[in-house]
Scaffold this active site. Structure first.
Site, short mmCIF file in Angstrom:
data_model
loop_
_atom_site.label_atom_id
_atom_site.label_comp_id
_atom_site.label_asym_id
_atom_site.label_seq_id
_atom_site.Cartn_x
_atom_site.Cartn_y
_atom_site.Cartn_z
N HIS A 86 0.85 -1.19 0.00
CA HIS A 86 0.00 0.00 0.00
C HIS A 86 0.89 1.24 0.00
CE1 HIS A 86 -4.26 -1.41 1.16
NE2 HIS A 86 -3.63 -2.36 0.50
N PRO A 112 -4.17 0.83 19.06
CA PRO A 112 -4.04 0.23 17.73
C PRO A 112 -3.96 1.22 16.56
CG PRO A 112 -6.28 -0.02 18.52
CD PRO A 112 -5.48 0.53 19.66
N LYS A 123 0.95 -0.13 15.08
CA LYS A 123 2.38 -0.23 15.37
C LYS A 123 2.78 -1.42 16.24
CE LYS A 123 3.98 3.25 13.07
NZ LYS A 123 4.43 2.89 11.71
N TYR A 155 4.21 6.76 9.63
CA TYR A 155 3.36 5.59 9.38
C TYR A 155 4.15 4.46 8.73
CZ TYR A 155 -1.02 3.12 8.33
OH TYR A 155 -2.03 2.19 8.27
N TYR A 207 -8.98 6.07 7.35
CA TYR A 207 -9.09 6.45 8.77
C TYR A 207 -10.02 7.65 8.83
CZ TYR A 207 -4.83 3.72 9.85
OH TYR A 207 -3.90 2.73 10.02
C1 DHB Z 1 -5.45 -2.50 10.93
C2 DHB Z 1 -5.42 -2.14 12.26
C3 DHB Z 1 -4.96 -0.91 12.62
O1 DHB Z 1 -4.90 -0.56 13.90
C4 DHB Z 1 -4.57 0.01 11.66
O2 DHB Z 1 -4.15 1.24 12.06
C5 DHB Z 1 -4.59 -0.34 10.36
C6 DHB Z 1 -5.04 -1.60 9.99
C7 DHB Z 1 -5.94 -3.82 10.52
O3 DHB Z 1 -6.30 -4.62 11.39
O4 DHB Z 1 -5.99 -4.09 9.33
#
Ligand code: DHB
Length: 414
Positions: free
Chosen positions: A78, A297, A301, A402, A206
């Site tokens: 990505h 989450p 990371k 990121y 997001y």
């Molecule tokens: C996923 C989880 C995340 O916390 C994130 O920032 C991006 C992707 C996932 O589970 O795909």
């Protein structure tokens, strides 16, 4: 009195998640023996649903050490993400901005690849062990006592590595007087689903919405992963599939775009918090991954941090076994923690920028006493997101963070 069988190894690794399995894999490649002990069974290890984003350096490392075949075949590169607020979706083109990408490849798949490599090498992890206890961490030979089936064992090693997560036995084996812990609770959690449906987006979305955060991720061309910010005490039974899709529609919706629905086959609510335990070493015990730190989450990371710890500790151990050089092990905790706190900052920043805080009042001022305070934080967030997305430097900063900090190496390149 039942007798204990004694096993000897160089490095005893407690925990068969991605951190412990990767460390064991790297050590084997450097000619160092290790034994991985895991409480759960193999099935559990493979089925446990976790995040799905690998930073560029994490993907590179896995590839370099022979674990990249399926990652490159089944994973997806990505080159950016979308940030959405006030109903408008903005693209952040990582590759254009900083020349880097991430890989969508789930933790379960990483674990599967690692287990396969261990099986092929004839060193499978020991599953379903119980009653683990650590001794002699400072003086003498460190040991891990454990049971497996009806047998009792004593594993004697040069070092013990705690890769057993936030609730494992390793961190509690460090006396309270020898560590300091830091925590931050969030007044919300994520309701996450996996659904049999083609993702409705090419890159992750997001979204900050008045009703809370929402996110669209994916696992493959036919499996989507989506999240909603909810109260952490929310009863999942009250979230029918239809209610989940309706709420995702509201929070992720933009004009002219449709969120495809499909059969939901996994549904859970995870509370969110941050945690760090300092130092990540006590005598001959080293902590890696979630046993030492938890990040919220947002930004995915946790897995990357765990893999980075494993890689860096491997370097220190390899130097020690190679020529007795202790510096890598001596620097391990301090250097890892410097990196950990940078990533705590990134995860906290992403979390605070993208979730509604004011409704529950924990961080904001919305205590009901002053109605002017309501929504203040939300408007500050919108101001922040606008500044970020209107500035190439702002977007590049996000892209850099990121896609990930470089993994630490010992000895370092300079
Ligand atoms: C996923 C989880 C995340 O916390 C994130 O920032 C991006 C992707 C996932 O589970 O795909």
């Amino acid at each position: 009195v039942a007798s204990r069988s004694t096993i000897s190894t160089q490095v005893a690794i407690v925990g068969g998640g991605p951190a412990g399995l990767l460390l064991s894999h790297l050590l084997r490649r450097s000619g160092i023996d290790s034994v991985v002990l895991e409480l759960r069974d193999r099935e559990y290890a493979i089925k446990r649903v976790r995040a799905g984003v690998l930073e560029e350096d994490a993907a590179r490392l896995l590839t370099e050490v022979g674990l990249g075949d399926r990652l490159h075949k089944e994973g997806q590169r990505h080159d950016g993400i979308y940030l959405q607020y006030a109903g408008v979706r903005h693209h952040i083109p990582f590759r254009e901005l900083v020349g880097r990408s991430v890989w969508l490849y789930s933790q379960q798949e990483v674990v599967k690849d690692l287990i396969e490599a261990h099986d092929a090498a004839g060193t499978p992890p020991r599953y379903s062990v119980s009653d683990m206890q650590l001794d002699n961490l400072v003086d003498g030979s460190p040991t891990v006592r454990f049971s497996q089936g009806r047998e009792d064992f004593e594993l004697i090693a040069d070092f013990v590595v705690g890769a057993d997560g936030a609730h494992g036995v390793c961190r509690p084996s460090i006396p309270e007087t020898n560590k300091k812990t830091y925590t931050r609770e969030y007044p919300f959690g994520w309701l996450g689903i996996l659904a049999h449906v083609k993702p409705s987006t090419d890159e992750l979305i997001y979204a900050l919405h008045e009703r809370g955060f929402a996110m669209h991720s994916m696992r493959s061309n036919s499996v989507s992963r989506l999240y909603l910010q909810v109260d952490p005490h929310e009863n999942i039974a009250e979230w029918s599939d239809e209610r989940i899709w309706d709420e995702l529609d509201i929070r992720l919706g933009t004009p002219g775009w449709t969120l495809e629905r499909g059969e939901i086959f996994d549904k859970s609510i995870t509370p969110m918090h941050s945690f760090v335990s300092d130092p990540m070493r006590y005598g001959k015990l080293f902590l890696i991954g979630d046993s030492a730190h938890i990040v919220p989450p947002t930004g995915a990371k946790g897995l990357n941090l765990a893999l980075a710890d494993a890689s860096y500790l491997h370097d220190g151990l390899a130097a020690w076994y190679g020529n007795g050089d202790e510096r890598g092990l001596d620097e391990y905790s301090e250097k890892s923690l410097e990196r950990v706190w940078k990533i705590q900052h990134f995860s906290t920043w992403m979390t605070r920028m993208l979730h509604r805080f004011d409704e529950s009042g924990s961080f904001g001022q919305a205590d009901g006493a002053n109605p002017d305070n309501v929504d203040f934080d939300h408007h500050v967030q919108l101001g922040q997101l606008r500044q970020l997305c209107e500035s190439e430097r702002g977007m590049a900063h996000l892209a850099e963070r990121y896609t990930g900090l470089p993994f630490l190496r010992y000895p370092s390149a300079e």
